[in-house]
Design a protein around this motif. Structure first.
Motif, PDB file in Angstrom:
ATOM      1  N   PHE A 183       1.552   7.182   7.234  1.00 54.71           N
ATOM      2  CA  PHE A 183       0.774   6.362   6.317  1.00 54.71           C
ATOM      3  C   PHE A 183       0.127   5.189   7.057  1.00 54.71           C
ATOM      4  O   PHE A 183      -1.043   4.862   6.828  1.00 54.71           O
ATOM      5  CB  PHE A 183       1.675   5.864   5.188  1.00 54.71           C
ATOM      6  CG  PHE A 183       0.963   5.065   4.146  1.00 54.71           C
ATOM      7  CD1 PHE A 183       0.347   5.687   3.073  1.00 54.71           C
ATOM      8  CD2 PHE A 183       0.902   3.678   4.225  1.00 54.71           C
ATOM      9  CE1 PHE A 183      -0.327   4.948   2.109  1.00 54.71           C
ATOM     10  CE2 PHE A 183       0.240   2.934   3.276  1.00 54.71           C
ATOM     11  CZ  PHE A 183      -0.380   3.572   2.209  1.00 54.71           C
ATOM     12  N   HIS A 197       1.516   4.415  -3.182  1.00 51.24           N
ATOM     13  CA  HIS A 197       1.425   5.874  -3.074  1.00 51.24           C
ATOM     14  C   HIS A 197       2.772   6.554  -3.329  1.00 51.24           C
ATOM     15  O   HIS A 197       2.809   7.673  -3.833  1.00 51.24           O
ATOM     16  CB  HIS A 197       0.917   6.271  -1.682  1.00 51.24           C
ATOM     17  CG  HIS A 197      -0.539   6.011  -1.471  1.00 51.24           C
ATOM     18  ND1 HIS A 197      -1.045   4.747  -1.258  1.00 51.24           N
ATOM     19  CD2 HIS A 197      -1.602   6.852  -1.450  1.00 51.24           C
ATOM     20  CE1 HIS A 197      -2.364   4.822  -1.099  1.00 51.24           C
ATOM     21  NE2 HIS A 197      -2.718   6.081  -1.223  1.00 51.24           N
ATOM     22  N   TYR A 198       3.866   5.865  -2.947  1.00 51.92           N
ATOM     23  CA  TYR A 198       5.201   6.470  -3.047  1.00 51.92           C
ATOM     24  C   TYR A 198       6.139   5.486  -3.751  1.00 51.92           C
ATOM     25  O   TYR A 198       7.004   4.874  -3.131  1.00 51.92           O
ATOM     26  CB  TYR A 198       5.727   6.831  -1.661  1.00 51.92           C
ATOM     27  CG  TYR A 198       4.777   7.708  -0.878  1.00 51.92           C
ATOM     28  CD1 TYR A 198       4.618   9.051  -1.192  1.00 51.92           C
ATOM     29  CD2 TYR A 198       4.004   7.181   0.165  1.00 51.92           C
ATOM     30  CE1 TYR A 198       3.725   9.856  -0.497  1.00 51.92           C
ATOM     31  CE2 TYR A 198       3.117   7.976   0.869  1.00 51.92           C
ATOM     32  CZ  TYR A 198       2.980   9.307   0.528  1.00 51.92           C
ATOM     33  OH  TYR A 198       2.105  10.098   1.216  1.00 51.92           O
ATOM     34  N   HIS A 227      -5.016  -1.820  -5.419  1.00 54.17           N
ATOM     35  CA  HIS A 227      -4.640  -0.428  -5.166  1.00 54.17           C
ATOM     36  C   HIS A 227      -4.374   0.317  -6.471  1.00 54.17           C
ATOM     37  O   HIS A 227      -3.920   1.455  -6.464  1.00 54.17           O
ATOM     38  CB  HIS A 227      -3.422  -0.336  -4.234  1.00 54.17           C
ATOM     39  CG  HIS A 227      -2.297  -1.251  -4.583  1.00 54.17           C
ATOM     40  ND1 HIS A 227      -1.669  -1.226  -5.805  1.00 54.17           N
ATOM     41  CD2 HIS A 227      -1.678  -2.221  -3.869  1.00 54.17           C
ATOM     42  CE1 HIS A 227      -0.705  -2.128  -5.816  1.00 54.17           C
ATOM     43  NE2 HIS A 227      -0.691  -2.755  -4.672  1.00 54.17           N
ATOM     44  N   ARG A 256       0.828  -1.203   0.000  1.00 58.35           N
ATOM     45  CA  ARG A 256       0.000   0.000   0.000  1.00 58.35           C
ATOM     46  C   ARG A 256       0.864   1.256   0.000  1.00 58.35           C
ATOM     47  O   ARG A 256       0.589   2.235  -0.703  1.00 58.35           O
ATOM     48  CB  ARG A 256      -0.913   0.005   1.237  1.00 58.35           C
ATOM     49  CG  ARG A 256      -2.021  -1.012   1.171  1.00 58.35           C
ATOM     50  CD  ARG A 256      -2.931  -0.701   0.023  1.00 58.35           C
ATOM     51  NE  ARG A 256      -4.068  -1.608  -0.032  1.00 58.35           N
ATOM     52  CZ  ARG A 256      -4.949  -1.609  -1.019  1.00 58.35           C
ATOM     53  NH1 ARG A 256      -4.816  -0.770  -2.018  1.00 58.35           N
ATOM     54  NH2 ARG A 256      -5.945  -2.455  -1.024  1.00 58.35           N
ATOM     55  N   HIS A 308      -3.967   4.176   7.493  1.00 52.41           N
ATOM     56  CA  HIS A 308      -4.486   2.995   6.801  1.00 52.41           C
ATOM     57  C   HIS A 308      -4.644   1.770   7.693  1.00 52.41           C
ATOM     58  O   HIS A 308      -4.993   0.694   7.199  1.00 52.41           O
ATOM     59  CB  HIS A 308      -3.592   2.643   5.611  1.00 52.41           C
ATOM     60  CG  HIS A 308      -3.636   3.662   4.506  1.00 52.41           C
ATOM     61  ND1 HIS A 308      -2.914   4.823   4.553  1.00 52.41           N
ATOM     62  CD2 HIS A 308      -4.351   3.696   3.347  1.00 52.41           C
ATOM     63  CE1 HIS A 308      -3.158   5.535   3.464  1.00 52.41           C
ATOM     64  NE2 HIS A 308      -4.023   4.874   2.719  1.00 52.41           N
TER      65      HIS A 308
END
Length: 328
Positions: A296, A124-125, A318, A120, A300
């Motif tokens: 993060f 995002h990164y 995702h 996850r 989450h």
């Protein structure tokens, strides 16, 4: 030696090599980690010692001893590289991308959870480089004391005010047998009944083994018949092969239990409950990437809890393929 002369004679490469030797406690292991030859590492350390005017390491036989100057330099190097990491994060934010590195260590029971968190996070990164080392609890404690990682993910945190931790997920440990095991037909089985069978256990230093042995001691139950296996996976396969019975994390066996390949056993004192936590020494200030990862996780954790507390099922997509980013 004046400060300007010291600044003029030091190089970042020397500091990188020093940090590797200091962390690895070995010239040869540092050379392997850096992709250098051992003579090249030795030469960099000699140049650094010459610049500082003090020895950093000393060999006694085959043992490398860290000298006081090395401990002092290590604290400064940590601050220097931390500032560089923060500069990199600031520049990345200005450019609209996040770059950096995240070094994690996790006890072996947490390996069933951490990859879900990392997937996850990297969705995002994607430009953050992640390294994860899986180890037993004894090794995790040693790495924590030596500050070798940005975060250590483990359960049963030592009572130490110098540690900062954030709970992630409950780790329930349960007794397991194979389908058709006679204890499943017993009316009120006990831990003493379990101990009459061969008990499959991890190596000394394992958190699961320590927790199990502590419960056995509390109930005054001896464990005279044990077979030591080196990983949770080997223990799990051993129970399915009817080699013996065991205690394992519920999350490590959820698929096998769902498929009917393993059966939990209802015994007094179980499940054993401990929380996995993300831990770092208070004196080791988190890098910007580490702080980003912790934020993060906080955002989450509810999703992770729902996933692992429900019957086994794939995580929702995702929306990011696990392919390296190709520059345009």
């Amino acid at each position: 030696m004046t400060t300007p002369k010291l600044l003029n004679r030091l190089t970042f490469r020397q500091l990188q090599v020093f940090r590797a030797v200091y962390d690895q406690q070995s010239y040869s292991r540092a050379a392997e980690a850096l992709g250098l030859t051992q003579p090249a590492v030795s030469a960099q350390i000699r140049q650094l010692e010459h610049a500082l005017g003090q020895p950093l390491f000393k060999y006694a036989g085959r043992t490398l001893h860290v000298l006081p100057a090395a401990d002092a330099l290590a604290r400064s190097v940590q601050a220097i590289f931390g500032q560089l990491s923060r500069l990199q994060m600031t520049l990345s934010e200005m450019a609209g991308t996040i770059h950096g590195e995240l070094d994690l260590a996790a006890v072996s029971t947490a390996q069933y959870v951490v990859p879900h968190l990392l997937a996850r996070f990297r969705a995002h990164y994607p430009n953050v480089r992640v390294r994860l080392r899986v180890c037993n609890r004894r090794q995790a404690l040693a790495r924590l004391a030596e500050q070798r990682d940005d975060l250590v993910i483990m359960a049963r945190i030592p009572l130490d005010r110098n540690l900062v931790f954030m709970p992630l997920l409950d780790n329930e440990m349960i007794p397991l047998v194979w389908p058709g095991h006679p204890l499943l037909e017993a009316e009120h089985p006990t831990l003493e009944d379990l101990a009459r069978h061969y008990v499959l256990m991890r190596e000394p230093g394992s958190g699961v083994r320590s927790a199990f042995e502590e419960l056995a001691a509390e109930q005054d139950v001896r464990l005279p018949h044990t077979i030591e296996l080196g990983t949770n996976e080997a223990v799990k396969q051993g129970v399915m092969a009817q080699l013996g019975v065991a205690v394992l994390p519920r999350l490590a066996v959820r698929l096998e239990v769902e498929a009917g390949l393993l059966r939990p056993l209802d015994l007094p004192g179980f499940p054993l409950r401990h929380s996995w936590c993300a831990v770092h020494p208070r004196e080791r200030f988190p890098t910007p990437v580490t702080e980003l990862f912790l934020r993060f996780l906080e955002d989450h954790l509810d999703d992770v809890h729902r996933h692992f507390n429900a019957p086994p099922s794939p995580l929702p997509s995702h929306g990011v393929d696990c392919l390296p980013l190709v520059p345009p």
